[in-house]
Design a protein around this motif. Structure first.
Motif, PDB file in Angstrom:
ATOM      1  N   ALA A  72      83.225  47.776  69.699  1.00 34.35           N
ATOM      2  CA  ALA A  72      82.786  48.650  69.723  1.00 34.35           C
ATOM      3  C   ALA A  72      84.140  48.861  70.918  1.00 34.35           C
ATOM      4  CB  ALA A  72      81.660  48.124  71.206  1.00 34.35           C
ATOM      5  N   ALA A  73      84.818  47.795  71.374  1.00 31.33           N
ATOM      6  CA  ALA A  73      86.362  48.280  72.270  1.00 31.33           C
ATOM      7  C   ALA A  73      87.035  49.691  71.793  1.00 31.33           C
ATOM      8  CB  ALA A  73      86.602  47.759  73.346  1.00 31.33           C
ATOM      9  N   PHE A  74      87.304  48.863  70.513  1.00 28.94           N
ATOM     10  CA  PHE A  74      88.448  49.136  69.174  1.00 28.94           C
ATOM     11  C   PHE A  74      87.684  50.367  68.234  1.00 28.94           C
ATOM     12  CE2 PHE A  74      90.305  45.684  70.413  1.00 28.94           C
ATOM     13  CZ  PHE A  74      91.640  45.355  70.402  1.00 28.94           C
ATOM     14  N   ALA A  75      86.238  50.703  68.474  1.00 31.34           N
ATOM     15  CA  ALA A  75      85.791  51.967  68.088  1.00 31.34           C
ATOM     16  C   ALA A  75      85.978  53.589  69.128  1.00 31.34           C
ATOM     17  CB  ALA A  75      84.368  51.838  67.686  1.00 31.34           C
ATOM     18  N   GLU A  76      86.256  52.362  70.489  1.00 29.40           N
ATOM     19  CA  GLU A  76      86.358  53.660  71.382  1.00 29.40           C
ATOM     20  C   GLU A  76      87.667  54.433  71.732  1.00 29.40           C
ATOM     21  OE1 GLU A  76      84.237  52.866  75.987  1.00 29.40           O
ATOM     22  OE2 GLU A  76      86.411  52.231  75.424  1.00 29.40           O
ATOM     23  N   LEU A  94      84.894  47.517  60.759  1.00 34.33           N
ATOM     24  CA  LEU A  94      86.104  48.979  61.879  1.00 34.33           C
ATOM     25  C   LEU A  94      86.655  49.629  60.173  1.00 34.33           C
ATOM     26  CD1 LEU A  94      86.284  49.034  64.882  1.00 34.33           C
ATOM     27  CD2 LEU A  94      84.679  50.315  63.498  1.00 34.33           C
ATOM     28  N   PRO A  95      87.349  50.342  59.773  1.00 36.07           N
ATOM     29  CA  PRO A  95      88.240  50.474  58.781  1.00 36.07           C
ATOM     30  C   PRO A  95      89.580  50.035  58.963  1.00 36.07           C
ATOM     31  CG  PRO A  95      87.034  52.553  58.695  1.00 36.07           C
ATOM     32  CD  PRO A  95      86.867  51.919  60.579  1.00 36.07           C
ATOM     33  N   GLU A  96      90.132  49.093  58.137  1.00 34.17           N
ATOM     34  CA  GLU A  96      91.309  48.157  57.965  1.00 34.17           C
ATOM     35  C   GLU A  96      92.275  49.000  58.141  1.00 34.17           C
ATOM     36  OE1 GLU A  96      91.490  44.762  55.787  1.00 34.17           O
ATOM     37  OE2 GLU A  96      89.771  44.008  56.240  1.00 34.17           O
ATOM     38  N   LYS A  97      92.565  50.403  57.861  1.00 38.45           N
ATOM     39  CA  LYS A  97      93.445  50.675  57.796  1.00 38.45           C
ATOM     40  C   LYS A  97      93.474  51.759  59.113  1.00 38.45           C
ATOM     41  CE  LYS A  97      91.588  55.663  56.437  1.00 38.45           C
ATOM     42  NZ  LYS A  97      92.454  56.592  55.574  1.00 38.45           N
ATOM     43  N   HIS A  98      92.745  52.122  59.713  1.00 34.58           N
ATOM     44  CA  HIS A  98      92.519  52.402  61.494  1.00 34.58           C
ATOM     45  C   HIS A  98      92.515  50.481  62.846  1.00 34.58           C
ATOM     46  CE1 HIS A  98      91.552  56.236  60.148  1.00 34.58           C
ATOM     47  NE2 HIS A  98      90.483  56.178  59.791  1.00 34.58           N
ATOM     48  N   MET A  99      91.774  49.884  62.148  1.00 39.02           N
ATOM     49  CA  MET A  99      92.234  48.924  62.903  1.00 39.02           C
ATOM     50  C   MET A  99      93.990  48.408  62.981  1.00 39.02           C
ATOM     51  SD  MET A  99      90.439  47.416  65.060  1.00 39.02           S
ATOM     52  CE  MET A  99      90.423  46.146  64.819  1.00 39.02           C
ATOM     53  N   ALA A 100      94.576  48.416  61.979  1.00 39.85           N
ATOM     54  CA  ALA A 100      96.316  47.975  61.433  1.00 39.85           C
ATOM     55  C   ALA A 100      97.152  49.142  62.621  1.00 39.85           C
ATOM     56  CB  ALA A 100      96.939  48.528  59.990  1.00 39.85           C
ATOM     57  N   GLU A 101      96.626  50.125  63.322  1.00 43.46           N
ATOM     58  CA  GLU A 101      97.233  51.415  63.951  1.00 43.46           C
ATOM     59  C   GLU A 101      96.975  50.715  65.723  1.00 43.46           C
ATOM     60  OE1 GLU A 101      95.636  55.004  62.984  1.00 43.46           O
ATOM     61  OE2 GLU A 101      96.243  55.251  61.008  1.00 43.46           O
ATOM     62  N   LEU A 102      95.711  49.704  65.436  1.00 41.29           N
ATOM     63  CA  LEU A 102      95.945  49.058  67.092  1.00 41.29           C
ATOM     64  C   LEU A 102      96.277  47.625  67.235  1.00 41.29           C
ATOM     65  CD1 LEU A 102      92.725  51.077  67.542  1.00 41.29           C
ATOM     66  CD2 LEU A 102      94.078  51.703  68.225  1.00 41.29           C
ATOM     67  N   THR A 103      96.371  47.432  66.228  1.00 40.35           N
ATOM     68  CA  THR A 103      97.247  45.813  66.876  1.00 40.35           C
ATOM     69  C   THR A 103      98.542  46.381  67.545  1.00 40.35           C
ATOM     70  OG1 THR A 103      98.539  46.087  64.352  1.00 40.35           O
ATOM     71  CG2 THR A 103      96.258  45.216  64.479  1.00 40.35           C
ATOM     72  N   GLY A 154      86.477  64.651  58.138  1.00 37.71           N
ATOM     73  CA  GLY A 154      85.539  64.451  59.154  1.00 37.71           C
ATOM     74  C   GLY A 154      83.985  64.766  58.818  1.00 37.71           C
ATOM     75  N   ALA A 155      84.342  65.192  57.350  1.00 39.59           N
ATOM     76  CA  ALA A 155      82.615  64.868  56.871  1.00 39.59           C
ATOM     77  C   ALA A 155      82.297  63.420  56.595  1.00 39.59           C
ATOM     78  CB  ALA A 155      82.886  65.851  55.695  1.00 39.59           C
ATOM     79  N   HIS A 156      83.597  62.629  55.677  1.00 39.73           N
ATOM     80  CA  HIS A 156      83.764  62.007  55.279  1.00 39.73           C
ATOM     81  C   HIS A 156      83.140  60.659  55.817  1.00 39.73           C
ATOM     82  CE1 HIS A 156      85.741  62.938  51.171  1.00 39.73           C
ATOM     83  NE2 HIS A 156      85.142  63.547  50.911  1.00 39.73           N
ATOM     84  N   ARG A 157      84.371  60.857  57.430  1.00 39.66           N
ATOM     85  CA  ARG A 157      84.031  59.997  58.384  1.00 39.66           C
ATOM     86  C   ARG A 157      82.406  59.699  58.931  1.00 39.66           C
ATOM     87  NH1 ARG A 157      89.036  60.857  59.944  1.00 39.66           N
ATOM     88  NH2 ARG A 157      87.986  62.478  61.673  1.00 39.66           N
ATOM     89  N   MET A 158      81.544  61.465  58.963  1.00 41.45           N
ATOM     90  CA  MET A 158      80.034  60.806  59.465  1.00 41.45           C
ATOM     91  C   MET A 158      79.180  60.245  58.698  1.00 41.45           C
ATOM     92  SD  MET A 158      78.633  61.958  61.488  1.00 41.45           S
ATOM     93  CE  MET A 158      79.194  63.116  62.627  1.00 41.45           C
ATOM     94  N   LEU A 159      79.517  60.095  56.835  1.00 39.75           N
ATOM     95  CA  LEU A 159      78.781  59.921  55.999  1.00 39.75           C
ATOM     96  C   LEU A 159      79.432  58.285  56.070  1.00 39.75           C
ATOM     97  CD1 LEU A 159      76.721  59.698  53.771  1.00 39.75           C
ATOM     98  CD2 LEU A 159      79.208  60.829  52.243  1.00 39.75           C
ATOM     99  N   VAL A 160      80.067  58.082  55.920  1.00 39.29           N
ATOM    100  CA  VAL A 160      80.343  56.383  56.696  1.00 39.29           C
ATOM    101  C   VAL A 160      79.458  55.987  57.911  1.00 39.29           C
ATOM    102  CG1 VAL A 160      81.826  54.442  56.895  1.00 39.29           C
ATOM    103  CG2 VAL A 160      82.517  57.037  55.243  1.00 39.29           C
ATOM    104  N   ALA A 161      80.000  56.900  58.530  1.00 42.96           N
ATOM    105  CA  ALA A 161      78.562  55.852  59.740  1.00 42.96           C
ATOM    106  C   ALA A 161      77.504  55.884  59.654  1.00 42.96           C
ATOM    107  CB  ALA A 161      79.081  56.705  60.646  1.00 42.96           C
ATOM    108  N   GLN A 162      77.084  57.010  58.921  1.00 38.30           N
ATOM    109  CA  GLN A 162      75.287  57.568  58.907  1.00 38.30           C
ATOM    110  C   GLN A 162      74.966  56.561  57.555  1.00 38.30           C
ATOM    111  OE1 GLN A 162      75.158  61.936  58.180  1.00 38.30           O
ATOM    112  NE2 GLN A 162      74.863  62.012  59.770  1.00 38.30           N
ATOM    113  N   ALA A 163      75.882  56.368  56.629  1.00 40.66           N
ATOM    114  CA  ALA A 163      75.456  55.936  55.557  1.00 40.66           C
ATOM    115  C   ALA A 163      75.155  53.987  55.931  1.00 40.66           C
ATOM    116  CB  ALA A 163      76.616  55.284  54.786  1.00 40.66           C
ATOM    117  N   GLU A 180      87.890  55.030  53.981  1.00 42.95           N
ATOM    118  CA  GLU A 180      87.464  54.102  55.360  1.00 42.95           C
ATOM    119  C   GLU A 180      88.411  52.995  55.124  1.00 42.95           C
ATOM    120  OE1 GLU A 180      87.330  55.421  58.011  1.00 42.95           O
ATOM    121  OE2 GLU A 180      87.111  57.441  56.943  1.00 42.95           O
ATOM    122  N   GLY A 181      88.534  52.159  53.994  1.00 40.28           N
ATOM    123  CA  GLY A 181      88.836  51.733  53.538  1.00 40.28           C
ATOM    124  C   GLY A 181      88.033  49.635  53.185  1.00 40.28           C
TER     125      GLY A 181
END
Length: 321
Positions: A192-196, A137-146, A208-217, A253-254
């Motif tokens: 998975a829990a933090f992706a949720e 998962l992107p570290e910059k988003h994980m940093a928001e969940l610590t 939003g388009a970039h996040r979708m592309l990263v997930a598909q890639a 996404e870092g």
């Protein structure tokens, strides 16, 4: 949520021995006891290795544990610690946030950033520690969940809590390959829990388009790791975008597509090296089939990722090289 608290823990020990144990088990930490003299302190630490995951059960009287900037500068292995509160209570502080955990709650925190844990009387916590690189998962988003409290009785948390409690019970006789898969299961569920928690409606914009592309890639990369031609260009071509756009999406996404390909391939090699079913395969062949045709280059990358050469890693896990 009701937790089974009958799991045996390590024999209680005094404060100095307890502090040494938590530093040896995890990372360098500073601890002090509160509300009573150190002479009256009793604590226990019991741990086991599940592949790349360290699983530990920690118990003690009232205590405070800190990871300071000075300790981080001394040693920074870039790990996440995922704690499940079994009994008592705990307040985790990191990144300007506080998570107040009660039995059944859990939270994640980052050893590369200062944190503080304040435990109440007679607490017990089960902790899984693993490399940050394993969390896809992107570290910059994980940093928001610590230091954010998550409940263990809803969603994916209801699967993680009993798994961690069960694993903490007794794994002394578990074969290395089984232990590795169990460790991978812990990391996958935590991810998975933090992706949720990160899920947001995809806006009709470039982010939003970039996040979708990263997930598909990322899914495409997982499905084509054995392809010797797999690289940023083949991933971009498969999704009808330019390499520059693919790189821009991953950077947002870092991460990078190239680094993701290398990390996922090394993970597959790690699993094969502790699998008795692959003991007959030469190490060079394992590296080659997961996209590392140069044996020397594979060995260097593996050592950088796991702290041991493929041969040393296989031998340490009970399989002849």
């Amino acid at each position: 949520m009701t937790l089974d608290t009958a799991t045996p823990v390590a024999e209680p020990r005094g404060f100095d021995a307890w502090q040494d144990s938590i530093c040896d088990t995890f990372v360098p930490l500073h601890a002090h006891c509160e509300g009573h003299a150190a002479d009256d302190f009793l604590g226990g630490v019991d741990s086991t290795s599940l592949g790349a995951v360290v699983l530990a059960e920690v118990s003690a009287s009232r205590a405070v544990v800190e990871r300071t900037p000075k300790l981080i500068r001394r040693a920074d292995p870039e790990l996440y610690k995922f704690g499940l509160q079994v009994s008592g209570d705990c307040v985790i502080e990191q990144n300007g946030r506080q998570a107040h955990l009660r039995p059944g709650d859990f939270a994640i925190y980052d050893t590369s950033r200062p944190y503080r844990l304040r435990f109440g009387d007679d607490f017990r916590m089960t902790i899984a520690m693993f490399p940050r690189s394993l969390v896809r998962l992107p570290e910059k988003h994980m940093a928001e969940l610590t230091a954010v409290r998550l409940a263990g009785d809803t969603g994916l948390g209801s699967l993680i809590a009993p798994l961690m409690r069960g694993l903490g019970a007794d794994l002394g006789g578990t074969r290395p390959v089984i232990a590795t898969h169990l460790g991978d299961a812990v990391v996958d569920l935590v991810t998975a829990a933090f992706a949720e928690q990160m899920q947001r409606p995809l806006e009709e914009d470039s982010a939003g388009a970039h996040r979708m592309l990263v997930a598909q890639a990322s899914k495409f990369i997982d499905e084509h790791l054995t392809d010797s031609e797999l690289c940023s260009k083949t991933v971009a071509d498969a999704h009808f975008v330019s390499v520059r756009l693919l790189q821009k999406a991953f950077e947002a996404e870092g991460m990078s597509a190239t680094a993701l390909i290398r990390t996922r391939r090394l993970e597959r090699c790690r699993r094969d090296l502790v699998d008795p079913g692959c003991r007959h395969l030469p190490i060079a062949l394992i590296g080659h089939r997961w996209g590392f045709p140069d044996a020397a280059h594979f060995s260097r990358l593996f050592r950088n990722a796991y702290g041991a050469s493929p041969r040393e890693f296989r031998k340490a896990n009970g399989l002849a090289a």
